[in-house]
Design a protein around this motif. Structure first.
Motif, mmCIF file in Angstrom:
data_model
loop_
_atom_site.group_PDB
_atom_site.id
_atom_site.type_symbol
_atom_site.label_atom_id
_atom_site.label_comp_id
_atom_site.label_asym_id
_atom_site.label_seq_id
_atom_site.Cartn_x
_atom_site.Cartn_y
_atom_site.Cartn_z
ATOM 1 N N MET A 245 0.681 -1.336 0.043
ATOM 2 C CA MET A 245 0.364 0.259 -0.181
ATOM 3 C C MET A 245 0.482 1.191 0.139
ATOM 4 O O MET A 245 0.967 2.118 -0.955
ATOM 5 C CB MET A 245 -0.416 -0.089 1.185
ATOM 6 C CG MET A 245 -2.222 -0.257 1.215
ATOM 7 S SD MET A 245 -3.056 0.778 -0.567
ATOM 8 C CE MET A 245 -3.247 1.587 0.246
ATOM 9 N N LYS A 281 -3.081 -9.992 -1.366
ATOM 10 C CA LYS A 281 -4.436 -8.956 -0.429
ATOM 11 C C LYS A 281 -3.813 -7.900 -0.711
ATOM 12 O O LYS A 281 -4.681 -6.494 -0.939
ATOM 13 C CB LYS A 281 -4.715 -9.090 1.280
ATOM 14 C CG LYS A 281 -5.882 -9.973 0.927
ATOM 15 C CD LYS A 281 -5.399 -9.810 2.890
ATOM 16 C CE LYS A 281 -6.443 -10.661 3.092
ATOM 17 N NZ LYS A 281 -6.996 -10.720 5.318
ATOM 18 N N GLY A 282 -2.419 -7.052 -0.372
ATOM 19 C CA GLY A 282 -2.099 -5.632 -0.658
ATOM 20 C C GLY A 282 -2.056 -4.995 -1.873
ATOM 21 O O GLY A 282 -2.678 -3.845 -1.946
ATOM 22 N N GLU A 284 -4.327 -6.559 -4.663
ATOM 23 C CA GLU A 284 -5.732 -5.401 -4.662
ATOM 24 C C GLU A 284 -6.551 -4.494 -3.297
ATOM 25 O O GLU A 284 -6.705 -3.688 -4.015
ATOM 26 C CB GLU A 284 -6.306 -7.175 -4.099
ATOM 27 C CG GLU A 284 -7.558 -6.451 -4.552
ATOM 28 C CD GLU A 284 -8.791 -6.365 -5.447
ATOM 29 O OE1 GLU A 284 -7.761 -6.798 -6.795
ATOM 30 O OE2 GLU A 284 -9.655 -5.732 -5.717
ATOM 31 N N ARG A 285 -5.699 -4.598 -2.584
ATOM 32 C CA ARG A 285 -5.684 -3.180 -1.325
ATOM 33 C C ARG A 285 -5.314 -1.855 -2.118
ATOM 34 O O ARG A 285 -6.125 -1.276 -2.457
ATOM 35 C CB ARG A 285 -5.779 -3.595 0.188
ATOM 36 C CG ARG A 285 -6.389 -2.906 0.429
ATOM 37 C CD ARG A 285 -5.336 -2.427 2.517
ATOM 38 N NE ARG A 285 -5.984 -4.213 3.331
ATOM 39 C CZ ARG A 285 -5.580 -4.369 3.930
ATOM 40 N NH1 ARG A 285 -5.246 -4.278 4.339
ATOM 41 N NH2 ARG A 285 -6.224 -5.758 4.300
ATOM 42 N N ARG A 288 -7.054 -1.324 -5.146
ATOM 43 C CA ARG A 288 -8.985 -0.158 -5.693
ATOM 44 C C ARG A 288 -8.725 1.224 -5.046
ATOM 45 O O ARG A 288 -9.195 2.158 -4.843
ATOM 46 C CB ARG A 288 -9.826 -1.459 -3.849
ATOM 47 C CG ARG A 288 -10.515 -2.355 -5.187
ATOM 48 C CD ARG A 288 -11.577 -2.851 -4.212
ATOM 49 N NE ARG A 288 -10.191 -4.202 -3.264
ATOM 50 C CZ ARG A 288 -10.570 -4.345 -1.982
ATOM 51 N NH1 ARG A 288 -11.085 -3.625 -1.157
ATOM 52 N NH2 ARG A 288 -9.681 -5.156 -1.896
ATOM 53 N N TRP A 289 -7.051 1.268 -3.573
ATOM 54 C CA TRP A 289 -6.983 2.692 -3.340
ATOM 55 C C TRP A 289 -6.636 3.608 -4.494
ATOM 56 O O TRP A 289 -6.730 4.735 -4.882
ATOM 57 C CB TRP A 289 -6.351 2.642 -2.501
ATOM 58 C CG TRP A 289 -5.238 3.851 -2.173
ATOM 59 C CD1 TRP A 289 -5.129 4.686 -1.289
ATOM 60 C CD2 TRP A 289 -4.763 4.809 -2.838
ATOM 61 N NE1 TRP A 289 -5.435 5.952 -1.702
ATOM 62 C CE2 TRP A 289 -3.751 5.793 -2.753
ATOM 63 C CE3 TRP A 289 -3.211 4.022 -4.095
ATOM 64 C CZ2 TRP A 289 -3.089 6.739 -2.989
ATOM 65 C CZ3 TRP A 289 -2.572 5.507 -4.415
ATOM 66 C CH2 TRP A 289 -2.059 6.722 -3.908
#
Ligand SMILES: Nc1nc2c(ncn2[C@@H]2O[C@H](COP(=O)(O)OP(=O)(O)OP(=O)(O)O)[C@@H](O)[C@H]2O)c(=O)[nH]1
Length: 362
Positions: A245, A281-282, A284-285, A288-289
């Protein structure tokens, strides 16, 4: 993504050389062929990793066009057949895209690159992109005026124009020459990674990026920008989610080739690092951000295996012309052009090449 590269002018040739060298040293194999075209003979002599072609010898005798971008246009137009013939066999059937690389502020690259892009579009079926260097704020009025004119035309001709601002990717306080070295190195690493990330990699998971994702992101046309940032990866997967992120945020907010380019029509996020450290997961997060931040619903995400102890995020923005930097640059280019016209008391014949996407900025 397999690419053919053509550098025009001094900056174009040097950056193409760096890209070809980086690709060879990393063993990526994305660069299928590289050619440097210039009207200045000495600039071609120092290049080792690319083939070279001199143009305009009958007009300027190998001495360059001295920042005259109309002359740059003319010499490319007169010798275009020779350049296209020189590409025969270099742009192989494997090439998925062609990149024409040029500094937009000079003469040969600034005037010649749009002409070359125009002709390549007639000959080849693959997308033809421009990789253009925007003069920094402290570069003189001639550079600004040349770049304004060149940008307007090249954006119209190319499928997309990836811009690197000369103010973006160097350290504070470096000399101009030192800064060029740093910028060229960073362009080579980042753009080189973008090419490589569009390559199919055997034996790696399903979320690896492929060339169609790069091409689809650039389909927005107009101006594209590239962002990059890295941080040391951890043994801990939760920590790596946070790092993915964090590097994605830095890549977009402080690391782009065009500062202030945060809104875009489309985007691609590639998280690079050792495969077992890349947190799905990171990614994908962060993807989306990026959707929220760019205001685009077309944000692709994926990963790229790289033998490094760091996690890197590469963010490609398509259709990113609504940036403050572009507005500000166009205003300066317009002002420089007006001053030039007052001096020369003549109008600019390139005016007719108004581009719809940029029209409101002029
Ligand atoms: N990033 C980067 N920018 C460069 C480099 N060399 C020149 N520039 C920039 O490119 C612009 C000048 O373009 P050049 O490529 O030197 O000029 P040219 O196309 O060879 O044209 P002429 O010299 O007029 O024949 C200016 O904005 C410079 O700041 C370089 O190595 N790296």
């Amino acid at each position: 993504m397999k690419v053919a590269l053509i550098g025009v002018g001094q900056a174009g040739g040097k950056i193409t050389e760096r890209l070809a060298r980086f690709d060879a040293e990393m063993g990526f194999g994305a660069v299928q062929g590289a050619l440097a075209v210039n009207s200045a003979k000495p600039d071609l002599r120092s290049l080792e990793y690319v083939d070279t072609q001199l143009i305009g010898a009958d007009r300027v005798n190998g001495h360059g066009v001295g920042g005259d971008n109309e002359l740059g246009t003319e010499v490319m137009q007169s010798d275009i057949q020779q350049v296209l013939n020189g590409l025969d066999g270099r742009v192989t059937s494997q090439a998925e895209a062609i990149f024409v690389v040029a500094g937009l502020g000079g003469g040969t690259g600034s005037g010649g690159a749009p002409v070359l892009v125009h002709h390549l579009q007639q000959v080849y079926d693959v997308p033809v992109y421009a990789l253009g260097v925007l003069p920094g704020r402290n570069e003189g009025a001639l550079y600004q005026a040349n770049a304004g004119r060149s940008l307007k035309t090249v954006v119209r001709e190319a499928d997309s124009t990836l811009l690197v601002d000369n103010d973006a990717w160097h350290e504070q306080g470096e000399s101009v020459e030192g800064a060029f070295e740093t910028i060229n190195e960073r362009i080579a690493q980042r753009v080189g990674l973008l090419f490589a990330s569009g390559e199919a990699v055997e034996g790696v998971g399903e979320s690896v990026v492929d060339s169609s994702e790069v091409i689809n992101t650039l389909r927005a046309g107009g101006i594209a920008a590239l962002g990059y940032a890295t941080e040391v990866a951890s043994e801990d997967s939760g920590e790596n989610i946070r790092t993915a992120m964090s590097v994605s945020r830095q890549a977009l907010l402080t690391g782009t080739s065009l500062p202030d380019a945060t809104t875009a029509d489309s985007a691609l996020l590639v998280v690079a690092g050792q495969p077992d450290r890349i947190p799905r997961k990171g990614v994908e997060r962060a993807r989306r951000w990026l959707e929220d931040e760019t205001g685009s619903m077309q944000v692709r995400g994926g990963d790229f295996p790289l033998d490094s102890d760091r996690l890197g995020a590469l963010v490609l923005l398509g259709g990113a012309e609504r940036s403050d930097r572009i507005q500000e640059f166009m205003e300066r280019a317009r002002e420089a052009k007006r001053a030039q016209e007052r001096e020369e008391e003549k109008t600019d014949p390139a005016e007719q090449f108004a581009d719809d996407r940029l029209e409101n900025l002029f």
